[in-house]
Design an enzyme around this catalytic site. Structure first.
Site, short mmCIF file in Angstrom:
data_model
loop_
_atom_site.label_atom_id
_atom_site.label_comp_id
_atom_site.label_asym_id
_atom_site.label_seq_id
_atom_site.Cartn_x
_atom_site.Cartn_y
_atom_site.Cartn_z
N ASN A 77 6.79 0.60 -4.26
CA ASN A 77 5.61 1.02 -5.02
C ASN A 77 5.43 2.54 -5.06
OD1 ASN A 77 5.25 -1.70 -5.19
ND2 ASN A 77 3.36 -1.80 -4.00
N LYS B 263 -7.82 -4.94 -11.10
CA LYS B 263 -6.64 -5.40 -10.34
C LYS B 263 -5.52 -5.78 -11.30
CE LYS B 263 -4.42 -6.88 -6.60
NZ LYS B 263 -4.04 -8.25 -6.41
#
Ligand code: KPL
Length: 297
Positions: free
Chosen positions: A192, A174
């Site tokens: 994104n 992550k």
């Protein structure tokens, strides 16, 4: 719920369907939740009535879930230390949060990552944009019993939750995703999705993830370059329409989580002798922006 931003409010709202929940956050959100309750809309739409407060000293609860920004973890940990909790679980971005919590609280610490998409639309209203899942694991311990307690609470509230004994690798994975997507989207002011496929921004993000995976391996965490860069590509395409949390922070003129994300990679690399020029540059640019905006000393 320590932290009533988008993720904290979503998780707190889901859990409040089956548990007594108190959101610890800021006004005007807290005041609205106290007066009118909390609306969750999107993947599922419902209204709940968790308790809400801006002051949580001396509180007692079976489970404390921490979703505050990484730079507020120390303050949250000091407040938690004035109360009594059966388990303390971090669902935060960045690294170092669990160690900070463990240094202050007298309770087992559970580490977690969440892929649920959430956005605080208005005070008292959180949008649930992607169902996502929560992955949880024990920190500084092999005991999965406290982890199972948290996972059961999540599942009872309708949030998918997995338990793993490999949480360190999951957090580093992550971290690679955040180190790649967050500063690049924040600096380029793009969503994104601009990092999926080919192109200079995708290359920059991939390079940041590659460096992060190399530092993870130096730390004894088995994170391959391919796993890290594939994760970046899939998160960028799955969250294509989202603005990253760092992009949102910068757009609102707020401090970012750069220290716990790319700054953490730079610090660990300095300790192990790895060279991380991309993370170093991204960290310097975001910190420079924070100083110029007056949100960093
Ligand atoms: O965690 C995120 C963030 O924005 O902080 C990602 C996964 C990049 C989604 O936007």
């Amino acid at each position: 719920m320590f932290g009533a931003g988008s993720l904290g409010s979503l998780v707190g709202g889901c859990l409040a369907r089956t548990h007594d929940v108190t959101l610890v956050g800021r006004d005007p959100h807290v005041e609205t939740v106290r007066q009118d309750g909390l609306r969750v809309s999107g993947v599922e739409t419902f209204d709940t009535r968790p308790a809400a407060t801006t002051e949580a000293s001396g509180t007692t609860a079976d489970i404390a879930i921490v979703t505050v920004k990484a730079y507020d973890t120390e303050t949250a940990a000091r407040t938690l230390a004035t109360g009594e909790y059966g388990v303390v679980c971090s669902l935060q971005n960045g690294m170092g949060n669990e160690d900070t919590l463990a240094a202050h609280v007298d309770a087992p610490v559970v580490a977690g990552t969440a892929t649920c998409g959430a956005r605080l639309a208005d005070p008292g209203h959180v949008e649930w944009l992607g169902r996502g899942t929560v992955t949880l694991g024990p920190w500084h311990s092999d005991d999965t019993a406290p982890v199972e307690r948290v996972a059961t609470a999540f599942r009872d509230g309708g949030l998918p939750a997995d338990v793993t004994t490999d949480i360190r690798r999951r957090l580093w994975e992550k971290l690679a995703v955040n180190a790649a997507i967050n500063p690049v989207t924040a600096l380029a002011r793009v969503e994104n999705g601009a990092l999926s496929g080919a192109g200079p921004l995708a290359e920059l993000a991939t390079a940041a993830a590659r460096e992060t995976a190399a530092v993870a391996r130096e730390e004894g965490v088995d994170l391959s370059t391919a796993t890290a860069t594939d994760a970046v590509a899939s998160v960028a395409s799955e969250t294509a329409a989202n603005r990253s949390s760092m992009h949102r922070d910068i757009s609102r003129g707020r401090r970012t989580e750069i220290d716990a994300i790319n700054g953490f990679v730079v610090d660990r690399a300095a300790a192990t002798g790895e060279s991380v020029p991309v993370n170093r540059t991204l960290t310097a640019l975001i910190r420079g922006w924070e100083t110029g905006a007056g949100v960093r000393e």
